[in-house]
Design a protein around this motif. Structure first.
Motif, PDB file in Angstrom:
ATOM      1  N   SER A  12       0.842  -1.190   0.000  1.00 56.54           N
ATOM      2  CA  SER A  12       0.000   0.000   0.000  1.00 56.54           C
ATOM      3  C   SER A  12       0.881   1.244   0.000  1.00 56.54           C
ATOM      4  O   SER A  12       1.746   1.385   0.874  1.00 56.54           O
ATOM      5  CB  SER A  12      -0.927  -0.004   1.214  1.00 56.54           C
ATOM      6  N   PRO A  14       1.063   5.730  -1.031  1.00 59.18           N
ATOM      7  CA  PRO A  14       0.285   6.924  -1.351  1.00 59.18           C
ATOM      8  C   PRO A  14       0.484   7.305  -2.810  1.00 59.18           C
ATOM      9  O   PRO A  14       1.513   7.000  -3.422  1.00 59.18           O
ATOM     10  CB  PRO A  14       0.869   7.983  -0.416  1.00 59.18           C
ATOM     11  N   GLU A  15      -0.486   7.975  -3.349  1.00 60.75           N
ATOM     12  CA  GLU A  15      -0.396   8.458  -4.727  1.00 60.75           C
ATOM     13  C   GLU A  15       0.863   9.298  -4.910  1.00 60.75           C
ATOM     14  O   GLU A  15       1.224  10.100  -4.048  1.00 60.75           O
ATOM     15  CB  GLU A  15      -1.634   9.299  -5.049  1.00 60.75           C
ATOM     16  N   ASP A  78       5.663   7.978  -9.957  1.00 59.59           N
ATOM     17  CA  ASP A  78       4.442   8.785  -9.887  1.00 59.59           C
ATOM     18  C   ASP A  78       3.200   7.891  -9.903  1.00 59.59           C
ATOM     19  O   ASP A  78       2.320   8.013 -10.761  1.00 59.59           O
ATOM     20  CB  ASP A  78       4.397   9.762 -11.068  1.00 59.59           C
ATOM     21  N   SER A  79       3.142   6.978  -8.960  1.00 61.90           N
ATOM     22  CA  SER A  79       2.058   6.000  -8.950  1.00 61.90           C
ATOM     23  C   SER A  79       0.692   6.664  -8.824  1.00 61.90           C
ATOM     24  O   SER A  79       0.537   7.708  -8.166  1.00 61.90           O
ATOM     25  CB  SER A  79       2.277   4.987  -7.826  1.00 61.90           C
ATOM     26  N   GLN A  80      -0.279   6.064  -9.463  1.00 60.84           N
ATOM     27  CA  GLN A  80      -1.643   6.574  -9.510  1.00 60.84           C
ATOM     28  C   GLN A  80      -2.607   5.530  -8.948  1.00 60.84           C
ATOM     29  O   GLN A  80      -2.329   4.331  -8.997  1.00 60.84           O
ATOM     30  CB  GLN A  80      -2.029   6.881 -10.958  1.00 60.84           C
ATOM     31  N   PRO A  81      -3.762   5.965  -8.455  1.00 61.85           N
ATOM     32  CA  PRO A  81      -4.758   4.984  -7.974  1.00 61.85           C
ATOM     33  C   PRO A  81      -5.119   3.956  -9.049  1.00 61.85           C
ATOM     34  O   PRO A  81      -5.406   2.797  -8.730  1.00 61.85           O
ATOM     35  CB  PRO A  81      -5.947   5.870  -7.601  1.00 61.85           C
ATOM     36  N   SER A  82      -5.062   4.363 -10.308  1.00 58.70           N
ATOM     37  CA  SER A  82      -5.371   3.432 -11.394  1.00 58.70           C
ATOM     38  C   SER A  82      -4.297   2.343 -11.568  1.00 58.70           C
ATOM     39  O   SER A  82      -4.526   1.366 -12.290  1.00 58.70           O
ATOM     40  CB  SER A  82      -5.536   4.192 -12.718  1.00 58.70           C
ATOM     41  N   SER A  84      -3.465   0.531  -9.123  1.00 52.41           N
ATOM     42  CA  SER A  84      -3.844  -0.498  -8.156  1.00 52.41           C
ATOM     43  C   SER A  84      -4.277  -1.755  -8.900  1.00 52.41           C
ATOM     44  O   SER A  84      -5.249  -1.748  -9.664  1.00 52.41           O
ATOM     45  CB  SER A  84      -4.981   0.006  -7.262  1.00 52.41           C
ATOM     46  N   VAL A 113      -2.690   1.768  -4.449  1.00 53.09           N
ATOM     47  CA  VAL A 113      -2.244   3.152  -4.450  1.00 53.09           C
ATOM     48  C   VAL A 113      -3.420   3.990  -3.968  1.00 53.09           C
ATOM     49  O   VAL A 113      -4.446   4.088  -4.642  1.00 53.09           O
ATOM     50  CB  VAL A 113      -1.796   3.609  -5.849  1.00 53.09           C
ATOM     51  N   HIS A 114      -3.265   4.592  -2.796  1.00 55.52           N
ATOM     52  CA  HIS A 114      -4.395   5.339  -2.243  1.00 55.52           C
ATOM     53  C   HIS A 114      -4.206   6.840  -2.464  1.00 55.52           C
ATOM     54  O   HIS A 114      -3.101   7.364  -2.404  1.00 55.52           O
ATOM     55  CB  HIS A 114      -4.607   4.994  -0.767  1.00 55.52           C
ATOM     56  N   PRO A 115      -5.312   7.508  -2.746  1.00 54.29           N
ATOM     57  CA  PRO A 115      -5.238   8.958  -3.050  1.00 54.29           C
ATOM     58  C   PRO A 115      -4.744   9.769  -1.854  1.00 54.29           C
ATOM     59  O   PRO A 115      -4.934   9.367  -0.707  1.00 54.29           O
ATOM     60  CB  PRO A 115      -6.690   9.335  -3.388  1.00 54.29           C
TER      61      PRO A 115
END
Lengths: 115, 115
Positions: A12, A14-15, A78-82, A84, A113-115
């Motif tokens: 887990s 963060p964005e 630059d991970s994004q919630p998408s 996940s 990836v949580h916002p």
């Protein structure tokens, strides 16, 4: 010992974080290395494909292969919630080596990836 | 990347009936296709390797009379689950290998539910 080891997570983050996903393997004959992304109840999607050792970059994704250590990595910038999803590594000796082409998969790492 | 089409995406059937799942390589020819089964939150389990024009090679523990595979052309492989029972309920995924780079592309999967 399994041929391919992969931590199932979940991981887990963060964005915006840089994500590092890894697999280790024991078969020195593996030459082709792949990373797949699988969303729930969908087929895996090929993200990265590399041959032998080295780095390969494609957008926010970088794949690294260290054959001397039998260790491969996938970095996501630059991970994004998408992003996940479950990420699976796969590897094969390939026909060129005279080996069977039946890819060996890791069990997959669940990434959140949580916002 | 290459496109693999899998149909149907979801099927619900009564116990004792047979179900056919199709896997097509849309923009390339595939002499080798693979069939996988996946349980929730588990990794891919290879069931069989499908070779065009010859008999499929089944993994240990997979009943060849239960899971019939036909690879009659370079673009189509089918998996027929015969006399399906509730324990056959699962997510089935096909994949096809491109040549000569030996990349593996997956279909979108079929969720089979046997009542």
């Amino acid at each position: 010992q399994k041929e391919v080891e992969q931590d199932p997570g979940p991981l887990s983050v963060p964005e915006g974080a840089i994500v590092s996903l890894n697999c280790t393997y024991s078969n020195s004959a593996f030459q082709y290395f792949m990373w797949y992304r699988q969303y729930s109840r969908k087929g895996p999607e090929l993200l990265m494909y590399t041959y032998s050792s080295g780095n390969k970059e494609d957008g926010r994704f970088t794949a690294q292969v260290d054959k001397s250590s039998k260790y491969i990595s996938l970095f996501i910038r630059d991970s994004q919630p998408s992003d996940s999803a479950t990420y699976l590594c796969a590897m094969t000796p390939g026909h060129a080596s005279g080996g069977s082409y039946i890819p060996t998969f890791g069990r997959g790492t669940s990434l959140i990836v949580h916002p | 990347g290459a496109v693999v089409s899998q149909h149907p995406s979801r099927v619900i059937c009564k116990s004792g009936t047979s179900v056919k799942i199709e896997c097509r390589s849309l923009d390339f020819q595939a002499t080798t296709m693979f069939w996988y089964r996946q349980f929730p939150k588990k990794s891919l389990m290879l069931m069989a390797t499908s070779n065009e024009g010859s008999k499929a090679t089944y993994e240990q523990g997979v009943e060849k009379d239960k899971f019939l595979i036909n690879h009659a052309s370079l673009t189509l492989s089918t998996l027929t689950v015969t006399s399906a029972h509730p324990e056959d309920s699962s997510f089935y995924i096909c994949s096809a290998k491109t040549e000569p780079n030996e990349k593996l592309f997956f279909g979108s999967g079929t969720q089979l539910s046997v009542l």
